[in-house]
Design an enzyme around this catalytic site. Structure first.
Site, PDB file in Angstrom:
ATOM      1  CG  HIS A  58      20.337  20.929  11.919  1.00 41.36           C
ATOM      2  ND1 HIS A  58      19.930  21.443  10.880  1.00 41.36           N
ATOM      3  CD2 HIS A  58      19.357  20.412  12.690  1.00 41.36           C
ATOM      4  CE1 HIS A  58      18.681  20.802  10.728  1.00 41.36           C
ATOM      5  NE2 HIS A  58      18.334  20.197  11.606  1.00 41.36           N
ATOM      6  CG  ASP A  73      16.954  21.115  15.121  1.00 43.33           C
ATOM      7  OD1 ASP A  73      17.833  21.270  15.690  1.00 43.33           O
ATOM      8  OD2 ASP A  73      16.437  21.255  13.974  1.00 43.33           O
ATOM      9  CD  GLU A  74      14.901  18.853  11.369  1.00 36.82           C
ATOM     10  OE1 GLU A  74      13.815  18.780  10.622  1.00 36.82           O
ATOM     11  OE2 GLU A  74      15.635  19.579  11.057  1.00 36.82           O
ATOM     12  CB  SER A  75      20.549  14.451  15.982  1.00 38.58           C
ATOM     13  OG  SER A  75      21.062  16.027  16.348  1.00 38.58           O
TER      14      SER A  75
END
Ligand code: TNX
Length: 533
Positions: free
Chosen positions: A274, A337-339
């Site tokens: 992100h 998150d969401e790496s």
């Protein structure tokens, strides 16, 4: 003759019946136990009398307490604006005379070690808010506010005395962390909009506003040692609008305003994924040493800081230091998150180092549930949003949990298939879905002692302005406040929806554009009030 008289009598009586109601006014019920207070208080004992709040009413504050004085100003301004009454504020060391309001701190009560406990006692003579701390006193004021007619939220409406039902409310929260999150990265929201959100949280006794300050689409907080982050990385947003960012002064103003309302700001810089806005601003943060393009879409998982470059940790150090310097709260949220573009080993290595940096500036790390894979312990906080396994792993390592289950607590989910704003990946979240769950029973091996509290995030991919924010957060927000505050054994949807329905006038008085859910019995509060001459 007789007939004429009868005719005359009927006419007169008809006139009285016709005109009498216009002399009557609707006032809150005199039965305090039938109230609309959200979150539902711990205990309410009604005594069926009335306190009259009029032009002679003053607020008395225990002497020498600056924060209590600020609370008094909050209450006085609200009452003055709505009524035109003078509502003086005085300091005192003893109980004031009849007809007044008294704000005071009492010795901490047994079983109520927090500063959030309050007792609101209303007799025909006096209104007293006695609390264990200044925050508890502020919460007592919010309860008082909700016992008053919603016109109290509007300027100059009431010139009549205000009536309050008598009785005693004793109250304190289940969880110490009761928050909402605003994503100012996908779309930017200015200081004024953020302040309105703070106002809404305060009304429902919430005490945390988590600001998601950075993401692929924008960097929204000034970092003096890395100025391109905002000049370039902050220059757009989802859809290609002009974006924006908070200067340090703006951020300090938000922190100050939030503090005045007993709300802690939790800053989040989302890493190592992100991060496109940063990667587009500084080539050295990328593994290939080249800047990326700015991004205005809504995909996730494509960006990562280069985790084996030392300059990346210098960058993280500067960012965490500069933000920590202007953040009085104890937490720093590193995202995590969401790496999806970071290898798992690199991810763990990165989170471990970011965590050390956060600790070196005296802050406690919060991360989205994926950070449970790193070397965390009881000093850390895991924010559950997606994977129960991660949350359980976090608890096993000793961390505390913030409950933000996406199936219940994501305020960016559509209410139903007709909702225009919002996303659907976690399912539709009607007002009942948002309310009917308990933090302590959601995940098998996580109990209330492991839980710091509850937070409802508002991601802003589809949310462009304050009106959009209001539509998605109302009326779900008061429900989250209650989930976090009220003992689950005292909550039920059937009872809650009635109270929520009676907040319709208050939302309108506050100018809130809310979702009129068909599941809620919306009700004009005046139908529920009693009428008095
Ligand atoms: C998942 S929740 C995300 C965000 C999105 C959100 C949209 C989380 C930690 N990550 O990047 O904005 O879904 O609902």
């Amino acid at each position: 003759m007789k007939m004429k008289f009868l005719f005359f009598a009927i006419l007169t009586l008809g006139g009285v019946l016709l005109f009498a109601p216009s002399c009557k006014k609707a006032y809150p019920t005199t039965d305090m136990s039938i109230n609309s207070v959200i979150p539902r208080p711990d205990s309410v004992a009604a005594t069926s009398g009335t306190f009259v709040l009029d032009d002679g009413t003053s607020i008395y504050v225990q002497s020498g307490n600056e924060r209590l004085m600020k609370n008094a100003i909050f209450l006085a301004e609200m009452l003055r604006n709505a009524t035109g009454f003078e509502i003086e504020i005085n300091e005192t060391n003893r109980k004031p005379r009849e007809g007044n309001i008294f704000l005071t701190i009492v010795e901490e009560k047994e079983n109520n070690p927090s500063n959030e406990f309050y007792e609101l006692s209303i007799t025909e003579k006096l209104v007293t808010i006695a609390s264990s701390g200044e925050e508890g006193n502020f919460y007592g004021i919010q309860t008082l506010r909700q016992l008053l007619p919603s016109n109290i939220e509007t300027e100059g409406i009431f010139e009549e005395p205000l009536l309050l039902p008598t009785g005693t409310i004793i109250d304190s929260p289940q969880y110490g962390y009761r928050g909402a999150m605003l994503d100012v990265a996908r779309h930017f929201f200015d200081v004024e909009s953020v302040k309105r959100v703070v106002d809404y949280l305060a009304l429902y006794k919430m005490n945390v506003l988590h600001l998601h300050l950075t993401d692929d689409q924008g960097w929204r907080i000034e970092i003096e040692s890395w100025p391109n982050l905002t000049s370039h990385g902050g220059s757009t947003e989802v859809g290609g609008g002009e974006g924006g960012y908070f200067s340090k002064e703006d951020y300090k103003e938000i922190v100050r305003y939030a503090e005045e309302h007993y709300i802690m700001i939790v800053p989040e810089v989302d890493m190592p994924g992100h991060t496109n806005a940063a990667l587009a601003s500084y080539p050295e943060l990328n593994c290939d040493g080249k800047v990326t393009e700015l991004y205005t879409g809504i995909k996730v998982g494509f960006s990562t800081l280069c985790t084996d470059k030392e300059v990346v940790y210098e960058f993280v150090d500067d960012v965490v230091r500069e933000i920590s310097e202007i953040t009085p709260g104890r937490y720093f949220h590193i995202g995590g998150d969401e790496s999806h573009s970071t290898k798992q080993d690199d991810y763990v290595y990165f989170v471990n180092r970011a965590r050390e940096i956060v600790k070196s500036y005296g802050k406690q790390m919060i991360g989205w549930d994926e950070v449970a894979h790193a070397d965390i312990n009881s000093e850390d906080v895991v924010q559950f949003w997606a994977r129960e396994k991660n949350a359980s792993m976090g608890v096993k390592k000793g961390a505390s949990i913030i409950m933000s289950p996406s199936k219940h607590a994501y305020m960016d989910m559509k209410y139903d298939s007709t909702t225009v704003l919002g996303l659907t990946w976690a399912g539709f979240t009607e007002v009942d879905d948002a309310y009917i769950w308990s933090p302590d029973t959601l995940i098998d091996d996580i109990n209330s002692k492991d839980i710091l509290g509850v937070e409802a995030p508002l991601w802003s991919e589809t949310v462009e302005d304050l009106d959009d924010v209001e539509f998605l957060i109302f009326p779900r927000l008061p429900g989250y406040a209650e989930v976090a505050w009220t003992d689950p054994s005292k909550r039920s949807w059937d009872e809650y929806k009635e109270r929520l329905g009676r907040h319709e006038n208050r939302f309108k008085a506050l100018g809130i554009d809310f979702y009129q859910s068909p599941l809620v019995p919306w009700q004009d509060e005046h139908d529920f009030f009693v009428e008095k001459e």
